[in-house]
Scaffold this motif. Structure first.
Motif, PDB file in Angstrom:
ATOM      1  N   THR A   1       4.737  -4.287  -0.759  1.00 56.05           N
ATOM      2  CA  THR A   1       5.028  -2.868  -0.567  1.00 56.05           C
ATOM      3  C   THR A   1       3.738  -2.119  -0.313  1.00 56.05           C
ATOM      4  N   ASP A   2       3.723  -1.308   0.738  1.00 54.19           N
ATOM      5  CA  ASP A   2       2.561  -0.492   1.049  1.00 54.19           C
ATOM      6  C   ASP A   2       2.717   0.907   0.459  1.00 54.19           C
ATOM      7  N   TYR A   3       1.597   1.468   0.023  1.00 53.25           N
ATOM      8  CA  TYR A   3       1.558   2.844  -0.472  1.00 53.25           C
ATOM      9  C   TYR A   3       0.510   3.608   0.329  1.00 53.25           C
ATOM     10  N   HIS A   4       0.888   4.774   0.828  1.00 53.17           N
ATOM     11  CA  HIS A   4      -0.032   5.571   1.650  1.00 53.17           C
ATOM     12  C   HIS A   4       0.411   7.026   1.641  1.00 53.17           C
ATOM     13  N   PHE A   5      -0.434   7.876   2.227  1.00 54.02           N
ATOM     14  CA  PHE A   5      -0.098   9.291   2.366  1.00 54.02           C
ATOM     15  C   PHE A   5       0.840   9.496   3.557  1.00 54.02           C
TER      16      PHE A   5
ATOM     17  N   THR B   1      10.308   5.617   0.308  1.00 56.61           N
ATOM     18  CA  THR B   1      10.461   6.375  -0.931  1.00 56.61           C
ATOM     19  C   THR B   1       9.201   7.199  -1.152  1.00 56.61           C
ATOM     20  N   ILE B   2       9.364   8.395  -1.749  1.00 52.33           N
ATOM     21  CA  ILE B   2       8.197   9.218  -2.047  1.00 52.33           C
ATOM     22  C   ILE B   2       7.957   9.251  -3.553  1.00 52.33           C
ATOM     23  N   HIS B   3       6.681   9.377  -3.925  1.00 54.81           N
ATOM     24  CA  HIS B   3       6.286   9.380  -5.332  1.00 54.81           C
ATOM     25  C   HIS B   3       5.233  10.460  -5.546  1.00 54.81           C
ATOM     26  N   TRP B   4       5.409  11.269  -6.588  1.00 54.76           N
ATOM     27  CA  TRP B   4       4.354  12.191  -6.996  1.00 54.76           C
ATOM     28  C   TRP B   4       3.502  11.474  -8.033  1.00 54.76           C
ATOM     29  N   VAL B   5       2.220  11.303  -7.722  1.00 51.37           N
ATOM     30  CA  VAL B   5       1.335  10.457  -8.514  1.00 51.37           C
ATOM     31  C   VAL B   5       0.203  11.293  -9.107  1.00 51.37           C
ATOM     32  N   LYS B   6      -0.126  11.035 -10.360  1.00 52.22           N
ATOM     33  CA  LYS B   6      -1.239  11.733 -10.997  1.00 52.22           C
ATOM     34  C   LYS B   6      -2.536  11.403 -10.274  1.00 52.22           C
ATOM     35  N   LYS B   7      -3.438  12.374 -10.250  1.00 49.87           N
ATOM     36  CA  LYS B   7      -4.691  12.242  -9.512  1.00 49.87           C
ATOM     37  C   LYS B   7      -5.441  10.962  -9.871  1.00 49.87           C
ATOM     38  N   GLU B   8      -5.484  10.643 -11.178  1.00 49.74           N
ATOM     39  CA  GLU B   8      -6.258   9.480 -11.617  1.00 49.74           C
ATOM     40  C   GLU B   8      -5.613   8.148 -11.249  1.00 49.74           C
ATOM     41  N   ASP B   9      -4.358   8.173 -10.782  1.00 49.77           N
ATOM     42  CA  ASP B   9      -3.658   6.926 -10.462  1.00 49.77           C
ATOM     43  C   ASP B   9      -3.558   6.648  -8.967  1.00 49.77           C
ATOM     44  N   VAL B  10      -3.906   7.633  -8.141  1.00 57.36           N
ATOM     45  CA  VAL B  10      -3.727   7.480  -6.686  1.00 57.36           C
ATOM     46  C   VAL B  10      -4.506   6.288  -6.143  1.00 57.36           C
ATOM     47  N   SER B  11      -5.786   6.182  -6.511  1.00 56.32           N
ATOM     48  CA  SER B  11      -6.622   5.112  -5.958  1.00 56.32           C
ATOM     49  C   SER B  11      -6.133   3.725  -6.357  1.00 56.32           C
ATOM     50  N   LYS B  12      -5.416   3.619  -7.472  1.00 59.74           N
ATOM     51  CA  LYS B  12      -4.896   2.326  -7.921  1.00 59.74           C
ATOM     52  C   LYS B  12      -3.713   1.865  -7.073  1.00 59.74           C
ATOM     53  N   MET B  13      -3.057   2.815  -6.402  1.00 56.33           N
ATOM     54  CA  MET B  13      -1.815   2.496  -5.702  1.00 56.33           C
ATOM     55  C   MET B  13      -1.981   2.343  -4.195  1.00 56.33           C
ATOM     56  N   ILE B  14      -2.896   3.099  -3.581  1.00 61.92           N
ATOM     57  CA  ILE B  14      -3.023   3.080  -2.121  1.00 61.92           C
ATOM     58  C   ILE B  14      -3.366   1.671  -1.625  1.00 61.92           C
ATOM     59  N   THR B  15      -2.658   1.222  -0.603  1.00 63.61           N
ATOM     60  CA  THR B  15      -2.898  -0.115  -0.050  1.00 63.61           C
ATOM     61  C   THR B  15      -3.503  -0.074   1.353  1.00 63.61           C
TER      62      THR B  15
ATOM     63  N   GLU C   1      -0.650  17.964  -2.201  1.00 67.75           N
ATOM     64  CA  GLU C   1      -0.829  18.205  -3.633  1.00 67.75           C
ATOM     65  C   GLU C   1       0.168  19.255  -4.112  1.00 67.75           C
ATOM     66  N   ASN C   2       0.779  19.033  -5.292  1.00 69.45           N
ATOM     67  CA  ASN C   2       1.655  20.054  -5.870  1.00 69.45           C
ATOM     68  C   ASN C   2       0.914  20.845  -6.945  1.00 69.45           C
ATOM     69  N   ASP C   3       1.611  21.756  -7.616  1.00 69.58           N
ATOM     70  CA  ASP C   3       0.954  22.615  -8.604  1.00 69.58           C
ATOM     71  C   ASP C   3       0.734  21.922  -9.949  1.00 69.58           C
ATOM     72  N   LYS C   4       1.083  20.640 -10.025  1.00 68.58           N
ATOM     73  CA  LYS C   4       0.865  19.870 -11.256  1.00 68.58           C
ATOM     74  C   LYS C   4      -0.311  18.906 -11.110  1.00 68.58           C
ATOM     75  N   TRP C   5      -1.139  19.093 -10.077  1.00 64.01           N
ATOM     76  CA  TRP C   5      -2.270  18.200  -9.788  1.00 64.01           C
ATOM     77  C   TRP C   5      -1.786  16.782  -9.514  1.00 64.01           C
ATOM     78  N   GLU C   6      -0.614  16.679  -8.884  1.00 62.97           N
ATOM     79  CA  GLU C   6      -0.081  15.390  -8.454  1.00 62.97           C
ATOM     80  C   GLU C   6      -0.141  15.324  -6.937  1.00 62.97           C
ATOM     81  N   PHE C   7      -0.207  14.091  -6.411  1.00 56.58           N
ATOM     82  CA  PHE C   7      -0.326  13.885  -4.973  1.00 56.58           C
ATOM     83  C   PHE C   7       0.785  12.970  -4.497  1.00 56.58           C
ATOM     84  N   LEU C   8       1.290  13.249  -3.300  1.00 57.43           N
ATOM     85  CA  LEU C   8       2.453  12.518  -2.795  1.00 57.43           C
ATOM     86  C   LEU C   8       2.040  11.239  -2.077  1.00 57.43           C
TER      87      LEU C   8
END
Length: 206
Positions: A83-87, A163-177, A66-73
């Motif tokens: 395309t897979d998305y994961h931590f 590739t890395i992406h900083w994602v807003k908290k409310e969007d993380v669950s929509k992207m993880i595969t 998590e960064n200081d903007k409440w975003e998650f990588l």
């Protein structure tokens, strides 16, 4: 509990991380709980474990950064025609979790200035791993980690491996595969719950 009569039904609280009522009680009063069962996810379809194939066992760490903007990588990488998305994740390879977290975060994202906040949850899985042509039983160890600065070094990103992406908290669950990562993310968001289904032993010696 009335130990003289051997009666454990008089309001005793055992502090079990895998009993719904005790879990709620412990969370309410800040009583530490030790997870001893990890939910076991069996992959299906192409990723289902295959009979007659060797099964590897692997311990990995997973970094919810998590960064200081409440975003998650999140990391994105090609997986066949999708395309897979994961931590961030990777094997411990005999290292302590702390050392593996620092190494994998640097290797996969380039970030080097981080702080481990706390461990979130263990998750188990069993499936077929195509690169190794073997089944793999995995124990995923999820940690919440904070990014302290933007300091970076060369990493697998610059090598073009993902590739890395900083994602807003409310969007993380929509992207993880990846299912284990989705499970851990939900656990992280809700503050956890008692894991009462079948699973694999962790934190329990043999």
């Amino acid at each position: 509990a009335d130990y003289v009569l051997g009666n454990y039904g008089t309001g005793a609280v055992f502090g079990d991380a895998h009993d719904d009522r005790d879990f709620v009680f412990a969370k309410k009063y800040g009583i530490p709980l030790k997870q001893s069962i990890a939910h076991m996810h069996i992959f299906e379809w192409n990723n289902a474990p295959r009979d007659w194939y060797e099964t590897l066992e692997r311990e990995v760490i997973d970094v919810i950064l998590e960064n200081d903007k409440w975003e998650f990588l999140l990391i994105s990488e090609a997986a066949g025609d999708k395309t897979d998305y994961h931590f961030i994740w990777g094997g411990t390879d005999g290292e302590s979790d702390e050392v593996a977290i620092l190494r994998e975060t640097m290797e996969e994202s380039g970030y080097i200035d981080i702080q481990i906040v706390n461990k979130i949850v263990w998750v188990g899985s069993l499936g077929f791993r195509f690169p190794k042509n073997k089944n793999q039983k995995t124990r995923w160890n999820f940690y919440h980690v904070k990014l302290l600065s933007e300091k970076r070094v060369g990493s697998e990103v610059e090598e073009g491996r993902h590739t890395i992406h900083w994602v807003k908290k409310e969007d993380v669950s929509k992207m993880i595969t990846w299912w284990p990562h989705s499970f851990a993310w939900d656990y992280f968001l809700t503050g956890g719950h008692a894991i009462t289904d079948d699973g694999i032993l962790i934190n329990s010696w043999e």
